[in-house]
Scaffold this active site. Structure first.
Site, PDB file in Angstrom:
ATOM      1  N   CYS A   2      84.675  17.659 -35.533  1.00  0.00           N
ATOM      2  CA  CYS A   2      86.042  18.080 -35.882  1.00  0.00           C
ATOM      3  C   CYS A   2      87.120  17.106 -35.442  1.00  0.00           C
ATOM      4  O   CYS A   2      87.034  16.493 -34.384  1.00  0.00           O
ATOM      5  CB  CYS A   2      86.339  19.417 -35.238  1.00  0.00           C
ATOM      6  SG  CYS A   2      85.161  20.688 -35.617  1.00  0.00           S
ATOM      7  N   ARG A  27      83.887  10.721 -38.086  1.00  0.00           N
ATOM      8  CA  ARG A  27      83.316  11.556 -37.035  1.00  0.00           C
ATOM      9  C   ARG A  27      82.341  12.589 -37.590  1.00  0.00           C
ATOM     10  O   ARG A  27      81.547  13.161 -36.844  1.00  0.00           O
ATOM     11  CB  ARG A  27      84.429  12.270 -36.276  1.00  0.00           C
ATOM     12  CG  ARG A  27      85.403  11.305 -35.634  1.00  0.00           C
ATOM     13  CD  ARG A  27      86.626  12.028 -35.154  1.00  0.00           C
ATOM     14  NE  ARG A  27      86.270  12.994 -34.134  1.00  0.00           N
ATOM     15  CZ  ARG A  27      86.241  12.729 -32.834  1.00  0.00           C
ATOM     16  NH1 ARG A  27      86.552  11.524 -32.406  1.00  0.00           N
ATOM     17  NH2 ARG A  27      85.911  13.645 -31.973  1.00  0.00           N
ATOM     18  N   TRP A  79      83.753  20.596 -38.647  1.00  0.00           N
ATOM     19  CA  TRP A  79      82.288  20.469 -38.681  1.00  0.00           C
ATOM     20  C   TRP A  79      81.778  21.838 -38.244  1.00  0.00           C
ATOM     21  O   TRP A  79      81.968  22.241 -37.100  1.00  0.00           O
ATOM     22  CB  TRP A  79      81.864  19.380 -37.700  1.00  0.00           C
ATOM     23  CG  TRP A  79      80.468  18.893 -37.837  1.00  0.00           C
ATOM     24  CD1 TRP A  79      80.009  17.929 -38.695  1.00  0.00           C
ATOM     25  CD2 TRP A  79      79.334  19.288 -37.048  1.00  0.00           C
ATOM     26  NE1 TRP A  79      78.663  17.719 -38.493  1.00  0.00           N
ATOM     27  CE2 TRP A  79      78.222  18.539 -37.488  1.00  0.00           C
ATOM     28  CE3 TRP A  79      79.142  20.207 -36.021  1.00  0.00           C
ATOM     29  CZ2 TRP A  79      76.951  18.670 -36.941  1.00  0.00           C
ATOM     30  CZ3 TRP A  79      77.870  20.344 -35.468  1.00  0.00           C
ATOM     31  CH2 TRP A  79      76.801  19.582 -35.939  1.00  0.00           C
ATOM     32  N   ASN A 105      89.544  22.099 -32.071  1.00  0.00           N
ATOM     33  CA  ASN A 105      88.230  21.493 -31.833  1.00  0.00           C
ATOM     34  C   ASN A 105      87.641  22.175 -30.610  1.00  0.00           C
ATOM     35  O   ASN A 105      88.368  22.412 -29.649  1.00  0.00           O
ATOM     36  CB  ASN A 105      88.361  20.000 -31.511  1.00  0.00           C
ATOM     37  CG  ASN A 105      88.781  19.184 -32.701  1.00  0.00           C
ATOM     38  OD1 ASN A 105      88.846  19.694 -33.813  1.00  0.00           O
ATOM     39  ND2 ASN A 105      89.076  17.915 -32.469  1.00  0.00           N
ATOM     40  N   GLY A 106      86.352  22.423 -30.622  1.00  0.00           N
ATOM     41  CA  GLY A 106      85.733  23.067 -29.461  1.00  0.00           C
ATOM     42  C   GLY A 106      85.208  24.443 -29.823  1.00  0.00           C
ATOM     43  O   GLY A 106      85.050  24.768 -31.001  1.00  0.00           O
ATOM     44  N   GLU A 488      64.529   3.124 -30.861  1.00  0.00           N
ATOM     45  CA  GLU A 488      65.842   2.983 -31.480  1.00  0.00           C
ATOM     46  C   GLU A 488      65.698   2.580 -32.955  1.00  0.00           C
ATOM     47  O   GLU A 488      66.451   3.051 -33.807  1.00  0.00           O
ATOM     48  CB  GLU A 488      66.677   1.953 -30.697  1.00  0.00           C
ATOM     49  CG  GLU A 488      67.985   1.524 -31.337  1.00  0.00           C
ATOM     50  CD  GLU A 488      68.992   2.652 -31.617  1.00  0.00           C
ATOM     51  OE1 GLU A 488      68.805   3.763 -31.125  1.00  0.00           O
ATOM     52  OE2 GLU A 488      69.960   2.394 -32.358  1.00  0.00           O
ATOM     53  N   LYS A 492      67.277   4.777 -35.973  1.00  0.00           N
ATOM     54  CA  LYS A 492      68.223   4.234 -36.946  1.00  0.00           C
ATOM     55  C   LYS A 492      67.735   4.513 -38.358  1.00  0.00           C
ATOM     56  O   LYS A 492      68.489   4.954 -39.208  1.00  0.00           O
ATOM     57  CB  LYS A 492      68.287   2.733 -36.711  1.00  0.00           C
ATOM     58  CG  LYS A 492      69.434   1.905 -36.660  1.00  0.00           C
ATOM     59  CD  LYS A 492      70.765   2.142 -36.100  1.00  0.00           C
ATOM     60  CE  LYS A 492      71.200   3.434 -35.559  1.00  0.00           C
ATOM     61  NZ  LYS A 492      71.489   3.543 -34.183  1.00  0.00           N
ATOM     62  N   GLU A 495      67.984   8.323 -39.201  1.00  0.00           N
ATOM     63  CA  GLU A 495      69.314   8.938 -39.309  1.00  0.00           C
ATOM     64  C   GLU A 495      70.089   8.487 -40.538  1.00  0.00           C
ATOM     65  O   GLU A 495      70.854   9.260 -41.094  1.00  0.00           O
ATOM     66  CB  GLU A 495      70.139   8.844 -38.016  1.00  0.00           C
ATOM     67  CG  GLU A 495      70.490   7.485 -37.507  1.00  0.00           C
ATOM     68  CD  GLU A 495      71.248   7.521 -36.164  1.00  0.00           C
ATOM     69  OE1 GLU A 495      71.782   8.559 -35.768  1.00  0.00           O
ATOM     70  OE2 GLU A 495      71.302   6.448 -35.532  1.00  0.00           O
ATOM     71  N   HIS A 511      45.257   6.853 -29.200  1.00  0.00           N
ATOM     72  CA  HIS A 511      45.181   8.180 -28.593  1.00  0.00           C
ATOM     73  C   HIS A 511      45.785   9.246 -29.496  1.00  0.00           C
ATOM     74  O   HIS A 511      46.132  10.328 -29.032  1.00  0.00           O
ATOM     75  CB  HIS A 511      45.876   8.176 -27.230  1.00  0.00           C
ATOM     76  CG  HIS A 511      45.255   7.231 -26.251  1.00  0.00           C
ATOM     77  ND1 HIS A 511      43.962   7.359 -25.817  1.00  0.00           N
ATOM     78  CD2 HIS A 511      45.743   6.109 -25.659  1.00  0.00           C
ATOM     79  CE1 HIS A 511      43.678   6.366 -24.978  1.00  0.00           C
ATOM     80  NE2 HIS A 511      44.747   5.590 -24.875  1.00  0.00           N
ATOM     81  N   LYS A 608      79.695  11.716 -35.514  1.00  0.00           N
ATOM     82  CA  LYS A 608      79.818  10.571 -34.618  1.00  0.00           C
ATOM     83  C   LYS A 608      79.976  11.014 -33.174  1.00  0.00           C
ATOM     84  O   LYS A 608      79.373  10.451 -32.272  1.00  0.00           O
ATOM     85  CB  LYS A 608      81.032   9.733 -35.049  1.00  0.00           C
ATOM     86  CG  LYS A 608      81.246   8.475 -34.218  1.00  0.00           C
ATOM     87  CD  LYS A 608      80.186   7.450 -34.505  1.00  0.00           C
ATOM     88  CE  LYS A 608      80.361   6.159 -33.747  1.00  0.00           C
ATOM     89  NZ  LYS A 608      79.072   5.421 -33.705  1.00  0.00           N
TER      90      LYS A 608
HETATM   91  C1  G6P Z   1      75.673  11.598 -31.874  1.00  0.00           C
HETATM   92  C2  G6P Z   1      75.564  10.446 -32.851  1.00  0.00           C
HETATM   93  C3  G6P Z   1      74.590   9.409 -32.328  1.00  0.00           C
HETATM   94  C4  G6P Z   1      75.008   8.975 -30.919  1.00  0.00           C
HETATM   95  C5  G6P Z   1      75.123  10.164 -29.984  1.00  0.00           C
HETATM   96  C6  G6P Z   1      75.716   9.802 -28.631  1.00  0.00           C
HETATM   97  O1  G6P Z   1      74.502  12.330 -31.859  1.00  0.00           O
HETATM   98  O2  G6P Z   1      75.143  10.898 -34.114  1.00  0.00           O
HETATM   99  O3  G6P Z   1      74.576   8.293 -33.178  1.00  0.00           O
HETATM  100  O4  G6P Z   1      74.088   8.057 -30.434  1.00  0.00           O
HETATM  101  O5  G6P Z   1      75.973  11.143 -30.548  1.00  0.00           O
HETATM  102  O6  G6P Z   1      77.052   9.413 -28.793  1.00  0.00           O
HETATM  103  P1  G6P Z   1      77.895   8.716 -27.665  1.00  0.00           P
HETATM  104  O7  G6P Z   1      79.283   8.626 -28.221  1.00  0.00           O
HETATM  105  O8  G6P Z   1      77.838   9.615 -26.453  1.00  0.00           O
HETATM  106  O9  G6P Z   1      77.304   7.395 -27.381  1.00  0.00           O
END
Ligand code: G6P
Length: 613
Positions: A2, A27, A79, A105-106, A488, A492, A495, A511, A608
């Protein structure tokens, strides 16, 4: 997640509100809305007007009536948490009379209880949201006679939960009241106009002078200034600070997507993370913000790193660096799990919170849990002045610049570089030799150019991505230093391309996951030229023997019988190699997502900044 924007001044609020909301799109959100106070005319008093739409900000702009004008306004991207994405559930929410409008927001945790009481007193609810409770609650207190400030303050006293809110009142159109508790609110100071938002990115086009509210604070914002005060009505003085992020950071700058731009910004981001922090004379790192002296640092027996998503994986690389360079046991854990398992907090453990946004609620809550139990927390954070940065006892800012695309790339890389600096610093007050210190310093300095070299392979990676993108799924394997890279890389890919991806330590293949290997499930293998090279090559042999396809990411070409394709990346120091091995995987994910026609910068279901539990 949000986003909030607000404007008050001589101009029409709507253009700013819409543009501000567009700036917050990155976001993640599913609906948007705005409210303005239409000025009084000879025949009618000032009136609140609200427009909301499910979908994108562009849908909202299209739905906006032509004469939607007012010099005070608030806007929101939502959101969904309480109730589905819909026009009705989109913010702003209003009271029965349509006089008070609220964006939030929240989460209001006691919304059900408050809703029941308000409904009994005649409030008519038109949405499933927790936020609507706030509009009715403020209106109820407004009826008590005080001004908007008093009504908001009184209402918030009854609220349990987190909030960043902006409130508009048709009867006091000369002000907007904002409040913060666990969800950011930033004021922007203009020339005879004022702005507010949940994120500076909505403001930088209009002003660089900002004021970050603290938790528990409110502000009355008028065209000619603002007043900040606490929940118990004490006035507090907040000095404006200057935002140093460039306006251009919020444009794609000729790239097809923010993600691609941010991947290409990595050499510069790494330079900024390193800037002024390498001490060549003593072969160490100079870290001014740790707020820990050498004696305190020497007493640290363990390091626990906390973060979510990519921040957690960057923390895994960080833990590896700290163990290797400083020989201090270090471990990374998802902050989202840590906070719920009643963790034992030790005085001689250093806790490090990692967050690009500095807003992730799970990470913030983990920091608070550590601090409640007397632990010491450092922050590795990108966003200056963010909630997590302020909650920590010290730390390092990344200076990577704003990251807009949901999937983290440059902040990820800068985080690992920050950990390399921290590990070097720790190492040099423990047993890391000056020679090894110099080796790491030189390695770090060489990184930006080496990243540029990897980025030159973009076309080759694009072609490979087009080939692999249509696979049923992909396996990512790596060993020891390579394993967080694999994790990672898989993160990537899944996602942004929605291709199923799993990461495994190469040593674990036999295993379990070897059962999955077939021509339909290719493997991306990290094959650095280090002491585990032979073992990694053996794993490739095992995959090829099962007719699995292999894309190797290596320091020298892998023979064709062990890999179908090989991407060769420049060699750094072994401890720093993971940083470079990760870059091709970012491009692979990006081009796979493009090949599959995905919404690269705003992948489905993700946000985000995850500012809720
Ligand atoms: C969300 C995003 C991720 C990110 C994570 C942590 O889940 O979708 O891409 O890695 O938050 O975000 P931060 O701002 O704490 O690094």
């Amino acid at each position: 997640m949000c986003g909030i924007v607000a404007y008050i001044g001589p101009k029409d609020a709507s253009p700013f509100l819409l543009e501000g909301l567009q700036r917050l799109e990155y976001r993640g959100y599913d609906s948007a809305g705005v409210a303005v106070v239409a000025p009084a005319t000879k025949s009618a008093p000032a009136k609140l007007r609200v427009c909301k739409a499910k979908g994108r900000v562009a849908d909202l702009a299209a739905a906006l009536p032509a004469r939607f004008k007012g010099t005070a306004g608030i806007g929101h991207t939502r959101w969904a948490t309480h109730g589905v994405p819909s026009d009705a559930n989109a913010h702003p929410h209003t009271d029965n009379e349509g006089r008070i409008a609220v964006v939030h927001n929240g989460i209001v945790e006691n919304a059900d209880e408050l809703r029941a009481k308000l409904a009994a007193d005649g409030a008519v609810f038109r949405s499933e949201t927790d936020t609507e409770v706030l509009a009715h609650l403020i209106a109820a207190h407004r009826a008590d006679g005080g001004g908007l400030e008093e009504a908001v303050r009184a209402a918030l006293k009854l609220v349990v939960g987190t909030y960043g809110i902006a409130v508009l009142d048709a009867e006091q159109p000369d002000r907007i009241v904002v409040a913060r508790n666990g969800s950011p609110i930033v004021l922007g100071i203009g020339e005879k106009e004022m702005f507010a938002a949940s994120d500076v990115s909505a403001l930088v086009r209009y002003t660089r002078q900002v004021v970050h509210l603290e938790d528990g604070e409110l502000a009355t914002v008028r065209a000619d200034g603002f007043r900040t005060f606490t929940e118990d009505a004490r006035t507090v003085t907040r000095k404006p600070s200057t935002v140093d992020w460039e306006v251009g950071s919020y444009d794609t700058g000729g790239y097809a997507h923010f993600l691609l731009k941010e991947i290409h910004e990595q050499p510069g981001a790494v330079e900024r993370t390193l800037s002024g922090r390498l001490n060549e004379r003593f072969a160490t790192a100079h870290l001014g913000g740790l707020n820990l002296d050498a004696r305190e640092l020497r007493e640290i027996r363990r390091v626990k790193i906390l973060g979510c998503g990519s921040a957690y994986y960057a923390g895994e690389m960080g833990a590896q660096l700290i163990e290797e360079l400083a020989r201090i046991p270090a471990h990374s854990e998802p902050a989202s799990e840590f906070r719920y398992r009643n963790p034992v907090i030790e005085a001689d453990t250093l806790y490090v919170a990692v967050s690009q946004s500095g807003e992730t609620y799970d990470t913030l809550a983990a920091v608070q849990e550590v601090k409640r139990k007397g632990g010491r927390v450092l922050g590795v954070v990108n966003t200056v002045g963010s909630a997590i940065a302020r909650e920590c006892d010290g730390g390092l800012y990344l200076h990577a610049g704003p990251e807009i695309s949901v999937a983290s790339t440059k902040a990820f890389t800068s985080t690992v570089v920050a950990f390399a600096l921290l590990a070097l610093h720790f190492g040099r007050i423990h047993d890391l030799s000056p020679a090894d210190g110099r080796r790491i310093v030189a390695g770090l300095k060489a990184l930006p150019d080496q990243i540029r070299k990897v980025l030159e392979q973009q076309q080759e990676i694009e072609a490979l991505a087009a080939e692999y993108a249509h696979s049923r799924g992909m396996m990512f394997i790596g060993r020891v230093r390579g394993y967080p890279v694999a994790r990672e890389g898989a993160q990537k890919l899944k996602e942004i391309s929605y291709v199923h991806a799993e990461a495994y330590p190469a040593s674990e293949l036999k295993h379990g996951p070897l059962a999955l290997i077939s021509p339909e499930l290719p493997t991306v293998a990290l094959v650095p030229d280090d002491e585990l090279l032979d073992k990694n090559l053996t794993a490739l042999g095992e995959i090829k023997a099962r007719e699995g396809r292999v894309l190797a990411v290596a320091h020298r070409p892998v023979e064709a019988k062990l890999a179908d394709h090989c991407l060769v990346v420049p060699k750094s120091e072994p401890e720093l190699d993971p940083l470079l091995l990760n870059i091709p995987l970012q491009l692979l994910a990006y081009h796979a997502a493009v090949a599959l026609g995905r919404d690269v910068d705003k992948p489905r279901n993700l946000a985000k900044s995850v500012t809720v539990e």
